[in-house]
Design a protein around this motif. Sequence first.
Motif, PDB file in Angstrom:
ATOM      1  N   LEU A  50       0.860  -1.156   0.159  1.00 23.82           N
ATOM      2  CA  LEU A  50       0.010   0.136  -0.063  1.00 23.82           C
ATOM      3  C   LEU A  50       1.015   1.283  -0.005  1.00 23.82           C
ATOM      4  CD1 LEU A  50      -3.155   0.078   0.136  1.00 23.82           C
ATOM      5  CD2 LEU A  50      -2.243  -1.914   0.649  1.00 23.82           C
ATOM      6  N   ASN A  51       1.922   1.217   0.942  1.00 21.80           N
ATOM      7  CA  ASN A  51       2.958   2.311   0.875  1.00 21.80           C
ATOM      8  C   ASN A  51       3.526   2.566  -0.508  1.00 21.80           C
ATOM      9  OD1 ASN A  51       2.095   2.551   3.421  1.00 21.80           O
ATOM     10  ND2 ASN A  51       3.992   1.496   4.334  1.00 21.80           N
ATOM     11  N   VAL A  52       3.800   1.317  -1.301  1.00 17.38           N
ATOM     12  CA  VAL A  52       4.712   1.844  -2.342  1.00 17.38           C
ATOM     13  C   VAL A  52       3.651   2.401  -3.469  1.00 17.38           C
ATOM     14  CG1 VAL A  52       5.184   0.217  -4.551  1.00 17.38           C
ATOM     15  CG2 VAL A  52       6.103  -0.359  -2.105  1.00 17.38           C
ATOM     16  N   ALA A  53       2.274   1.983  -3.379  1.00 26.68           N
ATOM     17  CA  ALA A  53       1.213   2.443  -4.336  1.00 26.68           C
ATOM     18  C   ALA A  53       0.984   3.829  -3.879  1.00 26.68           C
ATOM     19  CB  ALA A  53      -0.160   1.498  -4.396  1.00 26.68           C
ATOM     20  N   ARG A  54       1.152   4.191  -2.678  1.00 24.82           N
ATOM     21  CA  ARG A  54       0.852   5.637  -2.260  1.00 24.82           C
ATOM     22  C   ARG A  54       1.854   6.610  -2.856  1.00 24.82           C
ATOM     23  NH1 ARG A  54      -2.867   6.796   1.779  1.00 24.82           N
ATOM     24  NH2 ARG A  54      -3.636   5.202   3.074  1.00 24.82           N
ATOM     25  N   VAL A  55       3.271   6.200  -2.796  1.00 24.78           N
ATOM     26  CA  VAL A  55       4.140   7.044  -3.222  1.00 24.78           C
ATOM     27  C   VAL A  55       4.283   7.156  -4.768  1.00 24.78           C
ATOM     28  CG1 VAL A  55       6.887   7.203  -3.408  1.00 24.78           C
ATOM     29  CG2 VAL A  55       5.899   6.250  -1.198  1.00 24.78           C
ATOM     30  N   ALA A  56       4.024   5.793  -5.347  1.00 30.36           N
ATOM     31  CA  ALA A  56       3.901   6.080  -6.878  1.00 30.36           C
ATOM     32  C   ALA A  56       2.711   6.912  -7.345  1.00 30.36           C
ATOM     33  CB  ALA A  56       3.802   4.732  -7.432  1.00 30.36           C
ATOM     34  N   HIS A  57       1.654   6.788  -6.586  1.00 31.95           N
ATOM     35  CA  HIS A  57       0.492   7.663  -6.855  1.00 31.95           C
ATOM     36  C   HIS A  57       0.902   9.158  -6.718  1.00 31.95           C
ATOM     37  CE1 HIS A  57      -3.599   8.798  -7.334  1.00 31.95           C
ATOM     38  NE2 HIS A  57      -3.906   9.196  -6.275  1.00 31.95           N
ATOM     39  N   GLN A  58       1.617   9.475  -5.671  1.00 32.89           N
ATOM     40  CA  GLN A  58       1.827  10.855  -5.176  1.00 32.89           C
ATOM     41  C   GLN A  58       2.806  11.517  -6.386  1.00 32.89           C
ATOM     42  OE1 GLN A  58       4.143  11.040  -1.528  1.00 32.89           O
ATOM     43  NE2 GLN A  58       5.037  12.996  -2.388  1.00 32.89           N
ATOM     44  N   MET A  59       3.664  10.605  -6.675  1.00 31.11           N
ATOM     45  CA  MET A  59       4.512  11.030  -7.812  1.00 31.11           C
ATOM     46  C   MET A  59       3.928  10.980  -9.027  1.00 31.11           C
ATOM     47  SD  MET A  59       6.955  12.141  -6.055  1.00 31.11           S
ATOM     48  CE  MET A  59       8.308  12.244  -7.098  1.00 31.11           C
ATOM     49  N   GLY A  60       2.827  10.786  -9.286  1.00 32.43           N
ATOM     50  CA  GLY A  60       2.172  11.063 -10.709  1.00 32.43           C
ATOM     51  C   GLY A  60       2.066   9.652 -11.616  1.00 32.43           C
ATOM     52  N   HIS A  61       2.529   8.597 -11.064  1.00 36.58           N
ATOM     53  CA  HIS A  61       2.608   7.509 -11.765  1.00 36.58           C
ATOM     54  C   HIS A  61       1.531   6.528 -11.682  1.00 36.58           C
ATOM     55  CE1 HIS A  61       6.934   8.239 -13.063  1.00 36.58           C
ATOM     56  NE2 HIS A  61       6.780   8.804 -11.991  1.00 36.58           N
ATOM     57  N   PRO A  62       1.072   5.801 -12.562  1.00 39.67           N
ATOM     58  CA  PRO A  62      -0.424   4.947 -12.511  1.00 39.67           C
ATOM     59  C   PRO A  62       0.023   3.622 -11.265  1.00 39.67           C
ATOM     60  CG  PRO A  62       0.241   5.020 -14.645  1.00 39.67           C
ATOM     61  CD  PRO A  62       1.201   5.992 -14.025  1.00 39.67           C
ATOM     62  N   ALA A  63      -0.816   3.502 -10.615  1.00 43.77           N
ATOM     63  CA  ALA A  63      -0.705   2.374  -9.592  1.00 43.77           C
ATOM     64  C   ALA A  63      -1.994   1.964  -9.325  1.00 43.77           C
ATOM     65  CB  ALA A  63       0.220   2.899  -8.408  1.00 43.77           C
ATOM     66  N   LEU A  64      -1.904   0.594  -8.898  1.00 49.48           N
ATOM     67  CA  LEU A  64      -2.945  -0.171  -8.304  1.00 49.48           C
ATOM     68  C   LEU A  64      -2.814  -0.955  -7.176  1.00 49.48           C
ATOM     69  CD1 LEU A  64      -6.211  -0.781  -8.754  1.00 49.48           C
ATOM     70  CD2 LEU A  64      -5.278  -2.738 -10.080  1.00 49.48           C
ATOM     71  N   ALA A  65      -3.316  -0.939  -5.906  1.00 52.52           N
ATOM     72  CA  ALA A  65      -2.965  -1.530  -4.801  1.00 52.52           C
ATOM     73  C   ALA A  65      -4.119  -2.612  -4.702  1.00 52.52           C
ATOM     74  CB  ALA A  65      -2.990  -0.897  -3.599  1.00 52.52           C
ATOM     75  N   VAL A  66      -3.567  -4.003  -4.718  1.00 50.27           N
ATOM     76  CA  VAL A  66      -4.418  -5.135  -4.297  1.00 50.27           C
ATOM     77  C   VAL A  66      -4.155  -5.790  -2.957  1.00 50.27           C
ATOM     78  CG1 VAL A  66      -5.030  -7.340  -5.533  1.00 50.27           C
ATOM     79  CG2 VAL A  66      -4.336  -5.682  -6.890  1.00 50.27           C
ATOM     80  N   ALA A  67      -5.184  -6.112  -2.273  1.00 49.78           N
ATOM     81  CA  ALA A  67      -4.981  -6.443  -1.009  1.00 49.78           C
ATOM     82  C   ALA A  67      -6.284  -7.093  -0.393  1.00 49.78           C
ATOM     83  CB  ALA A  67      -4.486  -5.462  -0.075  1.00 49.78           C
ATOM     84  N   PRO A  68      -6.093  -8.089   0.710  1.00 42.98           N
ATOM     85  CA  PRO A  68      -7.307  -8.473   1.213  1.00 42.98           C
ATOM     86  C   PRO A  68      -7.734  -7.418   2.363  1.00 42.98           C
ATOM     87  CG  PRO A  68      -5.324  -9.836   1.943  1.00 42.98           C
ATOM     88  CD  PRO A  68      -5.103  -8.634   0.785  1.00 42.98           C
ATOM     89  N   ALA A  69      -8.845  -7.457   2.725  1.00 42.63           N
ATOM     90  CA  ALA A  69      -9.312  -6.615   4.023  1.00 42.63           C
ATOM     91  C   ALA A  69     -10.615  -7.231   4.426  1.00 42.63           C
ATOM     92  CB  ALA A  69      -9.585  -5.398   3.502  1.00 42.63           C
ATOM     93  N   GLY A  70     -10.708  -7.283   5.776  1.00 41.56           N
ATOM     94  CA  GLY A  70     -11.857  -7.873   6.324  1.00 41.56           C
ATOM     95  C   GLY A  70     -12.220  -7.332   7.688  1.00 41.56           C
TER      96      GLY A  70
END
Length: 329
Positions: A50-70
């Motif tokens: 999630l942190n990787v996706a956040r940083v890439a997104h902040q820097m303007g690069h397309p990112a998609l985070a996939v994860a389970p949640a419950g």
Amino acid sequence: MNSPSAHQARLIVTVTPNPALDVTYHVNGIHLGQTHRVSPPLERAGGKGLNVARVAHQMGHPALAVAPAGGASGTVFRTELEASGVPHRLIPVTANTRRSIAFVDTARDMTSIFNEHGLPLLLSEWQSLAAAVAETLDGSPDGTAPRCAVLVGSGSLPAHAPEDFYPELVRLAHRHGIPAIIDTSGRGILDAARAGADLLKPNHQELMDATGEMDLHRAARHILDLGARTVLVSAGAEGMYAFTAQAPDIHWRARLPQPLTGNPTGAGDAAVAAAAVALASGESHPEAILRAATAWSAAAVLMPAAGEISPRHAEVARQLIVTREENRP
């Protein structure tokens, strides 16, 4: 058939099998055994991918985070992630999403973190997670959905996880003709290396623990001999090292003239984000990847929370000292 744009083709997909709801309390002085009155905590969807996706997104690069949640914590996790604007695909699971609780002692400038163990997922839930990743990499038949350029697997695994989870991510990426970056610890490093991971990102201690080696160079060579193509190793104030299978007798080292002070949480994730962005953009030279990873990692130290980097990242990059050195025998 519509062809995806160059911007679409640079999508970075991150997979976080053991995400966490990050809960941060700020306390003006922690005294063991005493009661403390605190303000409501900051709650944020977290986990290394999630942190990787956040940083890439902040820097303007397309990112998609996939994860389970419950569970109840998973609901908070999902709500915060939706509010953040970071593109994501969450897989519903029965188990409560674990929490990572940080107590920031503002009087002493110290942080204590308590990470809960991840609860086991059902076999069907692991299958759903794997299917979601495969579908994301496939894109859409008409080309309207972005195509993945890099697959990133990050973080620990919950109890009773499939032993081949990260190796299978590497194999899945290679079947789609894209590089795989894995950032994990323990046996997972060795298994991902054997699967031929394009880039592994352990820290110095994780690498030593996984290989049983006491020397950084021998430990990195061990991982390369298993099948990894590139190993980035963060070593705190000593900087970051890049070792490659293509040039096994040398390595690159990047460091700042003086180490930065701040919050190191998330620095490694920022380095992974930089490496992913570089690979997604067509950059493959280890020195260039190392420069970007070190600059973004250092810039993350300047921020109060993981998943962000300071606007000073370009300034930090200009200060880097990068050397090409021979490996010790």
